[in-house]
Design an enzyme around this catalytic site. Structure first.
Site, PDB file in Angstrom:
ATOM      1  N   ILE A   1      86.310  16.937  88.380  1.00  0.00           N
ATOM      2  CA  ILE A   1      86.396  17.802  88.034  1.00  0.00           C
ATOM      3  C   ILE A   1      86.743  17.638  86.561  1.00  0.00           C
ATOM      4  O   ILE A   1      87.472  16.252  85.582  1.00  0.00           O
ATOM      5  CB  ILE A   1      87.733  19.243  88.783  1.00  0.00           C
ATOM      6  CG1 ILE A   1      88.707  18.595  89.059  1.00  0.00           C
ATOM      7  CG2 ILE A   1      86.771  19.249  89.345  1.00  0.00           C
ATOM      8  CD1 ILE A   1      89.293  19.440  89.678  1.00  0.00           C
ATOM      9  N   ASP A   2      86.266  18.344  85.590  1.00  0.00           N
ATOM     10  CA  ASP A   2      87.714  17.816  83.972  1.00  0.00           C
ATOM     11  C   ASP A   2      88.431  17.711  84.290  1.00  0.00           C
ATOM     12  O   ASP A   2      89.845  18.813  85.361  1.00  0.00           O
ATOM     13  CB  ASP A   2      87.116  19.073  82.657  1.00  0.00           C
ATOM     14  CG  ASP A   2      85.300  19.299  83.162  1.00  0.00           C
ATOM     15  OD1 ASP A   2      84.336  18.091  83.168  1.00  0.00           O
ATOM     16  OD2 ASP A   2      85.009  20.052  83.096  1.00  0.00           O
ATOM     17  N   LYS A   3      89.331  17.460  82.711  1.00  0.00           N
ATOM     18  CA  LYS A   3      90.668  16.743  82.731  1.00  0.00           C
ATOM     19  C   LYS A   3      91.792  18.735  82.837  1.00  0.00           C
ATOM     20  O   LYS A   3      92.606  18.456  83.297  1.00  0.00           O
ATOM     21  CB  LYS A   3      91.140  16.531  81.702  1.00  0.00           C
ATOM     22  CG  LYS A   3      92.155  15.959  81.020  1.00  0.00           C
ATOM     23  CD  LYS A   3      92.267  15.815  79.393  1.00  0.00           C
ATOM     24  CE  LYS A   3      94.205  15.751  78.721  1.00  0.00           C
ATOM     25  NZ  LYS A   3      94.270  14.953  78.060  1.00  0.00           N
TER      26      LYS A   3
ATOM     27  N   ARG B   1      80.755  26.283  83.402  1.00  0.00           N
ATOM     28  CA  ARG B   1      81.260  26.265  82.085  1.00  0.00           C
ATOM     29  C   ARG B   1      79.422  26.256  81.156  1.00  0.00           C
ATOM     30  O   ARG B   1      79.896  27.709  80.557  1.00  0.00           O
ATOM     31  CB  ARG B   1      81.999  25.044  81.298  1.00  0.00           C
ATOM     32  CG  ARG B   1      83.440  25.130  81.915  1.00  0.00           C
ATOM     33  CD  ARG B   1      83.725  23.835  81.529  1.00  0.00           C
ATOM     34  NE  ARG B   1      84.475  23.043  80.609  1.00  0.00           N
ATOM     35  CZ  ARG B   1      84.671  22.018  79.374  1.00  0.00           C
ATOM     36  NH1 ARG B   1      84.636  21.082  80.055  1.00  0.00           N
ATOM     37  NH2 ARG B   1      85.154  22.333  78.460  1.00  0.00           N
TER      38      ARG B   1
END
Length: 344
Positions: free
Chosen positions: A143-145, A263
């Site tokens: 998962i993104d930062k 997103r």
């Protein structure tokens, strides 16, 4: 490089292929997946009754004596770091972490340390039995930062391949909570005209597109309808905020798992996530719809308001069905409380 030998016999009614037979009969405690065994066969590390076999499709008979020479797992080149982790579940084969926003999952040129992998190397220590011959955590999804929430990581080779197969088959249950601009609603005529958007019973919005890297901005993903990779996201409204409503808490679930999928899909639908610096942008809320505090909280939210809330899968070694939930982090909870503030 030190090695060890694993010895066992082929049991009754062996499968027709050598790699399948070895996968069935190799002692479970060795945590060798079929993929790893096939690679060992091709490397000449497998002997049947003393004869080296290099063809994973070779036939093998009941009672054959198997010797597999395996290199001891090497230490990873990535250094362990004593970084606190919120462990949701852990056993000998895997670990489930509730990742905080701001933590990168894997070291990269721009983030060589302070990552989840660095933290796991310290936390797991000698419990890592080796993934692909290296003592390292097996990352099967990311998962993104700046996205918070649940991640499962393999600690053994068998778990790594078993989990990867489930993600590839899209059988892993993943639900996210997000806060977006606007209200994704089937009654919105604008949404009916957005290509790739449809609605299912229960006011569930379904986004079906292809996704690929943006042609000019390599940090972004772009929606396509030809080429790229198939991507499907579903979402439903959980709670709306504002009078009239202008911000929504949504639940999203993934049929596929592409980079930035939620997103970029929500932005494509015109409902970008609050705080998303890449896709959501900063939007001005209607002055009379929200309190000043709520408007300020939305405007200043420092990250994409996205949280991996639910993760469910079959344990790749025991076969047990596992499901985990993680509450919203404090920053998203606080934002929601501000959005609920009534107009004075």
């Amino acid at each position: 490089m030190s090695t060890r030998q694993i010895e066992f016999q082929i049991a009754a009614d062996p499968p027709p292929r050598l790699d399948k037979a070895l996968s069935r009969d190799v002692p479970a405690e060795e945590s060798l997946s079929r993929t790893r065994l096939a690679r060992l066969i091709e490397e000449g590390a497998v002997r049947i009754n003393g004869t080296e076999l290099r063809d994973p499709r070779a036939k093998v008979v009941e009672g054959a004596k198997v010797t597999v020479t395996v290199a001891e797992a090497e230490d990873s080149h990535i250094g362990p770091e004593d970084i606190p982790l919120q462990v949701v579940y852990e056993d000998a084969d895997l670990i489930v972490i509730n990742k905080p926003a701001g933590m990168v999952v894997h070291p990269a040129p721009g983030s060589p340390n302070g990552t989840l992998v660095n933290a796991l190397l310290h936390h797991c220590g000698d419990d890592l039995s080796g993934v692909g011959g290296v003592k390292r955590p097996g990352i099967v999804h990311r998962i993104d930062k700046e996205t918070s929430g649940l991640l499962v990581v393999a600690k053994s080779d068998a778990a790594h391949h078993g989990l990867a197969a489930q993600f590839e088959a899209h059988s892993v249950e993943r639900y996210y909570r997000a806060i977006c601009y606007g209200v994704p609603d089937a009654n919105d005529p604008r949404l009916r005209g957005v290509k790739g958007v449809s609605f299912e019973p229960g006011n569930i919005m379904r986004l079906t597109t292809q996704l690929a890297r943006h042609k000019t901005d390599r940090q972004r993903q772009a929606v396509l309808f030809h080429g790229g990779r198939h991507a499907v996201t579903r979402s439903r409204v959980v709670e709306t905020f504002g009078t009239p409503a202008g911000v929504t808490l949504i639940e999203c679930w993934l049929e596929t798992g592409r980079t930035h999928q939620i997103r970029v899909h929500m932005a494509h639908a015109g409902h970008g996530l609050v705080g998303d610096p890449v896709y959501g942008g900063k939007r001005k809320l209607a002055a009379k719809a929200f309190s000043t505090d709520a408007s300020d909280a939305v405007r200043s939210f420092p990250r994409q308001a996205l949280h991996a809330a639910v993760l469910g899968f079959q344990h790749p070694v025991t076969g047990e069905n596992l499901r985990f939930e993680a509450d919203l982090p404090k920053d998203m909870e606080n934002l929601i409380e501000q959005l609920r503030t009534p107009l004075s």
